[in-house]
Design a protein around this motif. Structure first.
Motif, PDB file in Angstrom:
ATOM      1  N   PRO A   1     -62.942 -45.829 -34.025  1.00 43.42           N
ATOM      2  CA  PRO A   1     -63.841 -45.211 -32.938  1.00 43.42           C
ATOM      3  C   PRO A   1     -64.868 -44.399 -33.963  1.00 43.42           C
ATOM      4  O   PRO A   1     -64.709 -44.070 -35.072  1.00 43.42           O
ATOM      5  N   SER A   2     -65.977 -44.328 -33.106  1.00 38.79           N
ATOM      6  CA  SER A   2     -67.054 -43.479 -33.914  1.00 38.79           C
ATOM      7  C   SER A   2     -67.837 -42.550 -33.229  1.00 38.79           C
ATOM      8  O   SER A   2     -68.036 -42.805 -31.862  1.00 38.79           O
ATOM      9  N   THR A   3     -68.343 -41.533 -33.855  1.00 40.85           N
ATOM     10  CA  THR A   3     -69.231 -40.636 -33.244  1.00 40.85           C
ATOM     11  C   THR A   3     -70.892 -41.050 -33.443  1.00 40.85           C
ATOM     12  O   THR A   3     -71.631 -40.572 -32.949  1.00 40.85           O
ATOM     13  N   GLU A   4     -70.821 -41.892 -34.353  1.00 39.73           N
ATOM     14  CA  GLU A   4     -72.455 -42.357 -34.718  1.00 39.73           C
ATOM     15  C   GLU A   4     -72.780 -43.301 -33.483  1.00 39.73           C
ATOM     16  O   GLU A   4     -72.011 -44.207 -33.176  1.00 39.73           O
ATOM     17  N   ARG A   5     -74.041 -43.174 -33.355  1.00 39.24           N
ATOM     18  CA  ARG A   5     -74.807 -44.028 -32.356  1.00 39.24           C
ATOM     19  C   ARG A   5     -75.742 -45.059 -33.156  1.00 39.24           C
ATOM     20  O   ARG A   5     -76.418 -44.363 -33.831  1.00 39.24           O
ATOM     21  N   ILE A   6     -76.204 -45.929 -32.286  1.00 40.81           N
ATOM     22  CA  ILE A   6     -77.144 -47.050 -32.572  1.00 40.81           C
ATOM     23  C   ILE A   6     -78.581 -46.284 -32.464  1.00 40.81           C
ATOM     24  O   ILE A   6     -78.785 -45.694 -31.501  1.00 40.81           O
ATOM     25  N   ASN A   7     -79.174 -46.223 -33.399  1.00 43.32           N
ATOM     26  CA  ASN A   7     -80.470 -45.559 -33.618  1.00 43.32           C
ATOM     27  C   ASN A   7     -81.685 -46.558 -32.821  1.00 43.32           C
ATOM     28  O   ASN A   7     -82.339 -47.471 -33.584  1.00 43.32           O
ATOM     29  N   THR A   8     -81.746 -46.271 -31.243  1.00 42.90           N
ATOM     30  CA  THR A   8     -82.582 -47.009 -30.613  1.00 42.90           C
ATOM     31  C   THR A   8     -84.097 -46.836 -31.235  1.00 42.90           C
ATOM     32  O   THR A   8     -84.973 -47.627 -30.704  1.00 42.90           O
ATOM     33  N   GLU A   9     -84.566 -45.538 -31.431  1.00 42.82           N
ATOM     34  CA  GLU A   9     -85.818 -45.408 -31.742  1.00 42.82           C
ATOM     35  C   GLU A   9     -86.274 -46.313 -33.014  1.00 42.82           C
ATOM     36  O   GLU A   9     -87.164 -46.875 -32.991  1.00 42.82           O
ATOM     37  N   LYS A  10     -85.325 -46.397 -34.039  1.00 41.55           N
ATOM     38  CA  LYS A  10     -85.495 -47.457 -35.211  1.00 41.55           C
ATOM     39  C   LYS A  10     -85.696 -48.684 -34.618  1.00 41.55           C
ATOM     40  O   LYS A  10     -86.527 -49.542 -35.281  1.00 41.55           O
ATOM     41  N   LEU A  11     -84.913 -49.025 -33.707  1.00 43.06           N
ATOM     42  CA  LEU A  11     -85.085 -50.472 -33.102  1.00 43.06           C
ATOM     43  C   LEU A  11     -86.254 -50.727 -32.353  1.00 43.06           C
ATOM     44  O   LEU A  11     -86.849 -51.775 -32.329  1.00 43.06           O
ATOM     45  N   LYS A  12     -87.005 -49.685 -32.245  1.00 46.52           N
ATOM     46  CA  LYS A  12     -88.133 -49.829 -31.342  1.00 46.52           C
ATOM     47  C   LYS A  12     -89.317 -50.237 -32.388  1.00 46.52           C
ATOM     48  O   LYS A  12     -90.591 -50.456 -31.988  1.00 46.52           O
ATOM     49  N   ALA A  13     -89.083 -49.742 -33.558  1.00 47.41           N
ATOM     50  CA  ALA A  13     -90.092 -49.912 -34.487  1.00 47.41           C
ATOM     51  C   ALA A  13     -90.644 -51.398 -34.611  1.00 47.41           C
ATOM     52  O   ALA A  13     -89.814 -52.233 -34.525  1.00 47.41           O
ATOM     53  N   ARG A  14     -92.015 -51.612 -34.882  1.00 44.08           N
ATOM     54  CA  ARG A  14     -92.603 -52.914 -35.168  1.00 44.08           C
ATOM     55  C   ARG A  14     -91.994 -53.334 -36.308  1.00 44.08           C
ATOM     56  O   ARG A  14     -92.392 -52.692 -37.298  1.00 44.08           O
ATOM     57  N   GLU A  15     -91.290 -54.391 -36.236  1.00 41.79           N
ATOM     58  CA  GLU A  15     -90.719 -55.026 -37.545  1.00 41.79           C
ATOM     59  C   GLU A  15     -90.896 -56.652 -37.254  1.00 41.79           C
ATOM     60  O   GLU A  15     -90.847 -56.993 -36.184  1.00 41.79           O
ATOM     61  N   GLN A  16     -90.952 -57.382 -38.386  1.00 43.62           N
ATOM     62  CA  GLN A  16     -91.183 -58.694 -38.587  1.00 43.62           C
ATOM     63  C   GLN A  16     -89.684 -59.252 -37.910  1.00 43.62           C
ATOM     64  O   GLN A  16     -88.590 -58.612 -38.450  1.00 43.62           O
ATOM     65  N   ILE A  17     -89.793 -60.128 -36.845  1.00 40.08           N
ATOM     66  CA  ILE A  17     -88.599 -60.875 -36.570  1.00 40.08           C
ATOM     67  C   ILE A  17     -88.265 -62.076 -37.410  1.00 40.08           C
ATOM     68  O   ILE A  17     -89.251 -62.829 -37.209  1.00 40.08           O
ATOM     69  N   MET A  18     -87.487 -62.126 -38.424  1.00 39.21           N
ATOM     70  CA  MET A  18     -87.159 -63.358 -38.968  1.00 39.21           C
ATOM     71  C   MET A  18     -86.314 -64.397 -38.267  1.00 39.21           C
ATOM     72  O   MET A  18     -86.303 -65.560 -38.553  1.00 39.21           O
ATOM     73  N   PHE A  19     -85.575 -63.892 -37.482  1.00 37.82           N
ATOM     74  CA  PHE A  19     -84.662 -65.035 -36.710  1.00 37.82           C
ATOM     75  C   PHE A  19     -84.460 -64.378 -35.191  1.00 37.82           C
ATOM     76  O   PHE A  19     -84.031 -63.306 -35.283  1.00 37.82           O
ATOM     77  N   PHE A  20     -84.462 -65.038 -34.301  1.00 33.99           N
ATOM     78  CA  PHE A  20     -84.208 -64.729 -32.843  1.00 33.99           C
ATOM     79  C   PHE A  20     -83.573 -66.063 -32.153  1.00 33.99           C
ATOM     80  O   PHE A  20     -83.866 -67.117 -32.382  1.00 33.99           O
ATOM     81  N   GLU A  21     -82.461 -65.708 -31.571  1.00 33.24           N
ATOM     82  CA  GLU A  21     -81.883 -66.789 -30.776  1.00 33.24           C
ATOM     83  C   GLU A  21     -80.988 -66.205 -29.571  1.00 33.24           C
ATOM     84  O   GLU A  21     -80.626 -64.965 -29.532  1.00 33.24           O
ATOM     85  N   GLU A  22     -80.756 -66.834 -28.495  1.00 32.36           N
ATOM     86  CA  GLU A  22     -80.165 -66.318 -27.256  1.00 32.36           C
ATOM     87  C   GLU A  22     -79.091 -67.419 -26.908  1.00 32.36           C
ATOM     88  O   GLU A  22     -79.785 -68.761 -27.028  1.00 32.36           O
ATOM     89  N   VAL A  23     -78.118 -67.375 -26.686  1.00 35.30           N
ATOM     90  CA  VAL A  23     -77.076 -68.428 -26.360  1.00 35.30           C
ATOM     91  C   VAL A  23     -76.258 -67.952 -25.059  1.00 35.30           C
ATOM     92  O   VAL A  23     -75.775 -66.996 -24.857  1.00 35.30           O
ATOM     93  N   LEU A  24     -76.373 -69.011 -23.930  1.00 32.09           N
ATOM     94  CA  LEU A  24     -75.624 -68.674 -22.876  1.00 32.09           C
ATOM     95  C   LEU A  24     -74.274 -69.352 -22.996  1.00 32.09           C
ATOM     96  O   LEU A  24     -73.887 -70.291 -23.517  1.00 32.09           O
ATOM     97  N   LEU A  25     -73.233 -68.715 -22.587  1.00 32.86           N
ATOM     98  CA  LEU A  25     -72.023 -68.808 -22.694  1.00 32.86           C
ATOM     99  C   LEU A  25     -71.401 -69.289 -21.323  1.00 32.86           C
ATOM    100  O   LEU A  25     -70.482 -70.464 -21.485  1.00 32.86           O
ATOM    101  N   PHE A  26     -71.609 -68.606 -20.206  1.00 29.84           N
ATOM    102  CA  PHE A  26     -71.279 -69.297 -19.032  1.00 29.84           C
ATOM    103  C   PHE A  26     -72.209 -68.818 -18.051  1.00 29.84           C
ATOM    104  O   PHE A  26     -72.744 -67.481 -18.159  1.00 29.84           O
ATOM    105  N   GLU A  27     -71.955 -69.437 -16.857  1.00 28.08           N
ATOM    106  CA  GLU A  27     -72.700 -68.954 -15.644  1.00 28.08           C
ATOM    107  C   GLU A  27     -72.006 -69.680 -14.365  1.00 28.08           C
ATOM    108  O   GLU A  27     -71.834 -70.598 -14.391  1.00 28.08           O
ATOM    109  N   ASP A  28     -71.988 -68.739 -13.334  1.00 20.39           N
ATOM    110  CA  ASP A  28     -71.352 -69.379 -12.045  1.00 20.39           C
ATOM    111  C   ASP A  28     -72.158 -68.517 -10.980  1.00 20.39           C
ATOM    112  O   ASP A  28     -72.554 -67.397 -11.014  1.00 20.39           O
ATOM    113  N   GLU A  29     -72.823 -69.390 -10.027  1.00 18.36           N
ATOM    114  CA  GLU A  29     -73.604 -68.799  -8.736  1.00 18.36           C
ATOM    115  C   GLU A  29     -72.414 -68.325  -7.620  1.00 18.36           C
ATOM    116  O   GLU A  29     -73.217 -68.146  -6.664  1.00 18.36           O
ATOM    117  N   LEU A  30     -71.240 -68.215  -7.837  1.00 16.25           N
ATOM    118  CA  LEU A  30     -70.427 -67.728  -6.738  1.00 16.25           C
ATOM    119  C   LEU A  30     -70.731 -68.299  -5.405  1.00 16.25           C
ATOM    120  O   LEU A  30     -70.813 -67.774  -4.419  1.00 16.25           O
TER     121      LEU A  30
END
Length: 274
Positions: A131-160
């Motif tokens: 467990p941690s009290t530390e949080r992800i620094n979302t401001e830091k994530l908003k900083a403009r920075e080169q994206i060296m790699f990006f990928e999105e992977v779908l694991l499952f989907e169902d339309e009920l």
């Protein structure tokens, strides 16, 4: 083969001591899905089951974390909870003419809700989740920075059965300063509720841990009358309107590698290659 506009692909991306692997392939064949459902003791699995898709982050010394549909579905409630039954009944009443309504109250969670946060990898060495009290620094994530790699992977989907959607996907972006990953379970049962379980993973290159934050949000549709309905299908937009029902903040600490790396400890001196 195209699925959701994606081509089948198998990618590796190395940076520092890390390797990201993203495998995207075809939907599982129905015979394989039936066999897996039996193994998992579930009446059925999502319509679009990407059982061979995986997103994996592994350190050169072996430990890591991966995200797969099978492990996520192992976290689905096999015996429906009270809330889910109430929801199913409510849904059944609103959809009494539907053929699916007769199946709804089977003893399993037909929404495939999962609180999966990833599968830790490693034999002798593994992350230590604390467990941690530390949080992800979302401001830091908003900083403009080169994206060296990006990928999105779908694991499952169902339309009920055309009455909503249940999906699980994971995406990662790697920057010079580190990497950020989002695993998102999104559920919309039309006329009944919207639920989102997000797991965020953030690693800064100079740290010996990752931060993992799990947030579960949910609202009945009847409580969202102030929200424009087109947003119901947009997870990024709707999330701010969904009250948080659970949060888990953790630090995934690296196993102690420092001695091997610095060679301080005589019994852990790295062996020369044969």
């Amino acid at each position: 083969m195209m699925i959701h506009g994606f081509k089948s692909s198998n990618q590796d991306f190395n940076f520092g001591p890390w390797k990201v692997t993203a495998i995207k392939t075809h939907i599982m064949k129905s015979a394989d899905v039936e066999k897996l459902a039996e193994e998992m003791n579930m009446p059925c699995l999502p319509e679009m089951m990407f059982g061979d898709n995986v997103l994996k982050i592994q350190h050169s010394s072996g430990f890591g974390i991966e995200f797969t549909a099978k492990d996520a579905l192992r976290r689905v409630n096999k015996n429906q909870g009270v809330v889910k039954v109430a929801c199913a009944e409510e849904w059944q009443e609103s959809r009494s003419e539907s053929e699916h309504s007769k199946e709804v109250v089977k003893p399993y969670d037909w929404t495939y809700t999962t609180d999966y946060k990833g599968t830790l990898l490693g034999n002798d060495l593994m992350f230590n989740a604390v467990p941690s009290t530390e949080r992800i620094n979302t401001e830091k994530l908003k900083a403009r920075e080169q994206i060296m790699f990006f990928e999105e992977v779908l694991l499952f989907e169902d339309e009920l059965h055309d009455h909503g959607v249940s999906s699980l996907s994971v995406k990662i972006r790697v920057m010079p300063s580190g990497f950020f990953l989002l695993l998102r379970f999104f559920l919309r049962v039309d006329g009944v509720l919207i639920r989102m379980n997000d797991t965020r993973l953030y690693h800064e290159s100079d740290k010996t841990f990752m931060l993992r934050e799990y947030t579960s949000r949910e609202s009945k549709i009847s409580n969202l009358s102030h929200v424009p309905p087109p947003l119901y299908t947009e997870p990024n937009e709707i999330s701010q309107y969904l009250p948080i029902t659970e949060t888990i903040y953790e630090k995934l600490e690296f196993p102690t590698l420092s001695q091997t790396e610095t060679g301080d400890s005589p019994d852990q001196v790295s062996q020369p290659a044969p």
